[in-house]
Scaffold this motif. Structure first.
Motif, PDB file in Angstrom:
ATOM      1  N   ASP A  97     -53.797  -9.056   3.760  1.00 43.52           N
ATOM      2  CA  ASP A  97     -52.710 -10.036   3.705  1.00 43.52           C
ATOM      3  C   ASP A  97     -52.881 -10.853   2.435  1.00 43.52           C
ATOM      4  O   ASP A  97     -53.999 -11.243   2.088  1.00 43.52           O
ATOM      5  CB  ASP A  97     -52.760 -10.986   4.903  1.00 43.52           C
ATOM      6  N   ARG A 114     -49.430  -6.999   3.604  1.00 47.37           N
ATOM      7  CA  ARG A 114     -48.380  -7.965   3.893  1.00 47.37           C
ATOM      8  C   ARG A 114     -48.503  -9.121   2.910  1.00 47.37           C
ATOM      9  O   ARG A 114     -49.579  -9.418   2.412  1.00 47.37           O
ATOM     10  CB  ARG A 114     -48.513  -8.494   5.313  1.00 47.37           C
ATOM     11  N   ASP A 142     -50.883 -16.314  10.839  1.00 46.38           N
ATOM     12  CA  ASP A 142     -51.247 -15.409   9.748  1.00 46.38           C
ATOM     13  C   ASP A 142     -51.537 -16.192   8.464  1.00 46.38           C
ATOM     14  O   ASP A 142     -52.467 -15.869   7.719  1.00 46.38           O
ATOM     15  CB  ASP A 142     -50.138 -14.398   9.499  1.00 46.38           C
ATOM     16  N   ARG A 172     -57.606  -7.626   6.891  1.00 46.29           N
ATOM     17  CA  ARG A 172     -57.327  -7.552   8.327  1.00 46.29           C
ATOM     18  C   ARG A 172     -58.242  -6.569   9.035  1.00 46.29           C
ATOM     19  O   ARG A 172     -58.439  -6.654  10.236  1.00 46.29           O
ATOM     20  CB  ARG A 172     -55.868  -7.133   8.558  1.00 46.29           C
ATOM     21  N   LEU A 182     -45.296 -11.907   5.732  1.00 44.73           N
ATOM     22  CA  LEU A 182     -45.971 -12.765   6.707  1.00 44.73           C
ATOM     23  C   LEU A 182     -44.967 -13.808   7.176  1.00 44.73           C
ATOM     24  O   LEU A 182     -44.312 -14.440   6.357  1.00 44.73           O
ATOM     25  CB  LEU A 182     -47.169 -13.479   6.080  1.00 44.73           C
ATOM     26  N   ALA A 203     -55.182 -16.540   6.534  1.00 44.91           N
ATOM     27  CA  ALA A 203     -55.333 -16.275   5.104  1.00 44.91           C
ATOM     28  C   ALA A 203     -55.930 -17.485   4.387  1.00 44.91           C
ATOM     29  O   ALA A 203     -56.688 -17.331   3.424  1.00 44.91           O
ATOM     30  CB  ALA A 203     -53.986 -15.906   4.490  1.00 44.91           C
TER      31      ALA A 203
END
Length: 118
Positions: A77, A38, A9, A31, A4, A13
């Motif tokens: 993520d 990621r 992003d 996601r 990331l 998160a």
């Protein structure tokens, strides 16, 4: 495993589920796609100077390479946040913290995150 890099992003998160453990905090966001998982790393100035923060991030990267690559789910993520104790904590204890956090997050992954936002 992809990294990331964009702030949005990390912010997304931060609005999702998290699990706080003695050695680290893990945030997880689904996601909704089937792409590879990621991972991102954060160490704030609160935990120490640049030397300490870099040591913490190196330990988190090693931890992600060993454990997260095997336990991460596709389409998710993960953000690993270092704590003040991350630099001194024994590495096997950090591994146990990460595993416990992932079990907790994956068990409650179907529940919506409620952080007081409408």
């Amino acid at each position: 495993m992809e990294r990331l890099k964009r702030r949005q992003d990390f912010v997304a998160a931060a609005r999702s589920q998290y699990a706080a453990m003695p050695g680290l905090v893990v945030q997880m966001r689904a996601r909704g796609d089937g792409a590879t998982p990621r991972v991102g790393f954060t160490a704030t100035k609160k935990i120490g100077n640049a030397v300490v923060r870099n040591r913490v991030k190196r330990r988190l990267r090693a931890l992600a390479r060993l454990r997260l690559s095997a336990e991460a789910r596709p389409g998710h993520d993960y953000v690993l946040i270092g704590r003040a104790s991350t630099a001194e904590r024994a590495f096997p204890d950090l591994e146990n913290d990460l595993s416990a956090a992932l079990k907790r997050l994956h068990r409650t992954a179907h529940l919506p995150a409620d952080k007081g936002t409408p």
